[in-house]
Design a protein around this motif. Structure first.
Motif, PDB file in Angstrom:
ATOM      1  N   SER A  80      11.412   0.282   1.701  1.00 56.67           N
ATOM      2  CA  SER A  80       9.971   0.002   1.735  1.00 56.67           C
ATOM      3  C   SER A  80       9.697  -1.480   1.532  1.00 56.67           C
ATOM      4  O   SER A  80       8.902  -2.079   2.256  1.00 56.67           O
ATOM      5  CB  SER A  80       9.257   0.808   0.654  1.00 56.67           C
ATOM      6  N   TRP A  81      10.349  -2.067   0.546  1.00 51.04           N
ATOM      7  CA  TRP A  81      10.121  -3.482   0.258  1.00 51.04           C
ATOM      8  C   TRP A  81      10.636  -4.397   1.363  1.00 51.04           C
ATOM      9  O   TRP A  81      10.102  -5.492   1.562  1.00 51.04           O
ATOM     10  CB  TRP A  81      10.736  -3.857  -1.099  1.00 51.04           C
ATOM     11  N   LEU A  82      11.645  -3.967   2.074  1.00 46.99           N
ATOM     12  CA  LEU A  82      12.148  -4.787   3.178  1.00 46.99           C
ATOM     13  C   LEU A  82      11.137  -4.907   4.316  1.00 46.99           C
ATOM     14  O   LEU A  82      11.190  -5.850   5.098  1.00 46.99           O
ATOM     15  CB  LEU A  82      13.473  -4.230   3.705  1.00 46.99           C
ATOM     16  N   THR A  83      10.202  -3.969   4.411  1.00 43.44           N
ATOM     17  CA  THR A  83       9.195  -4.025   5.478  1.00 43.44           C
ATOM     18  C   THR A  83       7.995  -4.892   5.110  1.00 43.44           C
ATOM     19  O   THR A  83       7.261  -5.325   6.004  1.00 43.44           O
ATOM     20  CB  THR A  83       8.682  -2.613   5.839  1.00 43.44           C
TER      21      THR A  83
ATOM     22  N   GLY B  38       7.486   1.929  -4.193  1.00 42.36           N
ATOM     23  CA  GLY B  38       8.184   1.771  -2.924  1.00 42.36           C
ATOM     24  C   GLY B  38       7.360   2.252  -1.753  1.00 42.36           C
ATOM     25  O   GLY B  38       6.505   1.528  -1.233  1.00 42.36           O
ATOM     26  N   PRO B  39       7.593   3.489  -1.314  1.00 44.26           N
ATOM     27  CA  PRO B  39       6.926   3.990  -0.107  1.00 44.26           C
ATOM     28  C   PRO B  39       5.399   3.991  -0.166  1.00 44.26           C
ATOM     29  O   PRO B  39       4.744   3.678   0.822  1.00 44.26           O
ATOM     30  CB  PRO B  39       7.456   5.412   0.037  1.00 44.26           C
TER      31      PRO B  39
ATOM     32  N   LEU C 283       3.285   1.982  -1.940  1.00 45.18           N
ATOM     33  CA  LEU C 283       2.757   0.623  -1.852  1.00 45.18           C
ATOM     34  C   LEU C 283       2.887   0.065  -0.436  1.00 45.18           C
ATOM     35  O   LEU C 283       1.905  -0.371   0.171  1.00 45.18           O
ATOM     36  CB  LEU C 283       3.473  -0.292  -2.851  1.00 45.18           C
ATOM     37  N   ALA C 284       4.082   0.102   0.106  1.00 43.52           N
ATOM     38  CA  ALA C 284       4.302  -0.432   1.451  1.00 43.52           C
ATOM     39  C   ALA C 284       3.540   0.385   2.496  1.00 43.52           C
ATOM     40  O   ALA C 284       2.902  -0.182   3.390  1.00 43.52           O
ATOM     41  CB  ALA C 284       5.798  -0.445   1.776  1.00 43.52           C
ATOM     42  N   GLY C 285       3.597   1.696   2.385  1.00 40.43           N
ATOM     43  CA  GLY C 285       2.913   2.554   3.348  1.00 40.43           C
ATOM     44  C   GLY C 285       1.410   2.341   3.354  1.00 40.43           C
ATOM     45  O   GLY C 285       0.783   2.299   4.420  1.00 40.43           O
ATOM     46  N   SER C 286       0.818   2.185   2.189  1.00 47.95           N
ATOM     47  CA  SER C 286      -0.631   1.952   2.112  1.00 47.95           C
ATOM     48  C   SER C 286      -1.007   0.634   2.772  1.00 47.95           C
ATOM     49  O   SER C 286      -2.013   0.552   3.486  1.00 47.95           O
ATOM     50  CB  SER C 286      -1.089   1.945   0.651  1.00 47.95           C
ATOM     51  N   LEU C 287      -0.215  -0.394   2.530  1.00 48.65           N
ATOM     52  CA  LEU C 287      -0.492  -1.693   3.154  1.00 48.65           C
ATOM     53  C   LEU C 287      -0.371  -1.603   4.677  1.00 48.65           C
ATOM     54  O   LEU C 287      -1.213  -2.130   5.406  1.00 48.65           O
ATOM     55  CB  LEU C 287       0.442  -2.766   2.595  1.00 48.65           C
TER      56      LEU C 287
END
Length: 164
Positions: A17-20, A75-76, A78-82
């Motif tokens: 997730s953080w890599l994206t 992870g998922p 935070l990144a997914g919401s953004l």
């Protein structure tokens, strides 16, 4: 052995997730991070209640200081919401549709796989309750972004204007 597997799976989800995140773009992160953090705070409060009422259970946390729910949140979620807000903000119907698809995936096939791996399971909550709370939080995040972040931004800019 199960702790190592749990740490590996949750750690892998966080890392992927953080890599994206760098691909989202700085301006989008700055714009949408506050509403994501607001909902993250509400989810932490909710998780405290959920633990007491056994709504859902993470039997093998990835780390003594990090619960499975925190790993998914950092992870998922935070990144997914953004990402979801980046592509759909301004179109509430698309936003909710994409959230419904992602949340349905989490509640049904992902949760089933996590349950088989003994990493996460739904407790006293029914799966449709879990899906409903996810969609309610998505709508609340959109409303917070729209009313608090977007509507107050012009007012804050006017207050900080030294022309007067």
């Amino acid at each position: 052995m199960r702790k190592n597997r749990s740490a590996g799976i949750f750690g892998g989800l966080m890392l992927l997730s953080w890599l994206t995140i760098p691909f989202i773009g700085r301006q989008h992160i700055k714009r949408y991070l506050s509403s994501t953090m607001f909902i993250s705070f509400l989810i932490m409060v909710e998780s405290y209640i959920a633990e007491k009422k056994k709504w859902w259970i993470f039997p093998n946390p990835p780390h003594p200081y990090l619960t499975g729910e925190a790993a998914l949140l950092l992870g998922p979620f935070l990144a997914g919401s953004l990402w979801i807000k980046k592509f759909t903000y301004g179109h509430f119907g698309r936003y909710m549709l994409l959230n419904a698809i992602v949340d349905t995936f989490f509640v049904y096939p992902f949760q089933r796989a996590m349950s088989r791996a003994k990493l996460f399971r739904v407790g006293t909550f029914k799966k449709y309750h879990l899906l409903g709370t996810f969609l309610l939080k998505a709508a609340l995040m959109y409303v917070y972004q729209h009313l608090v972040v977007e509507k107050l931004k012009p007012q804050r800019a006017l207050k900080n204007n030294p022309i007067e």
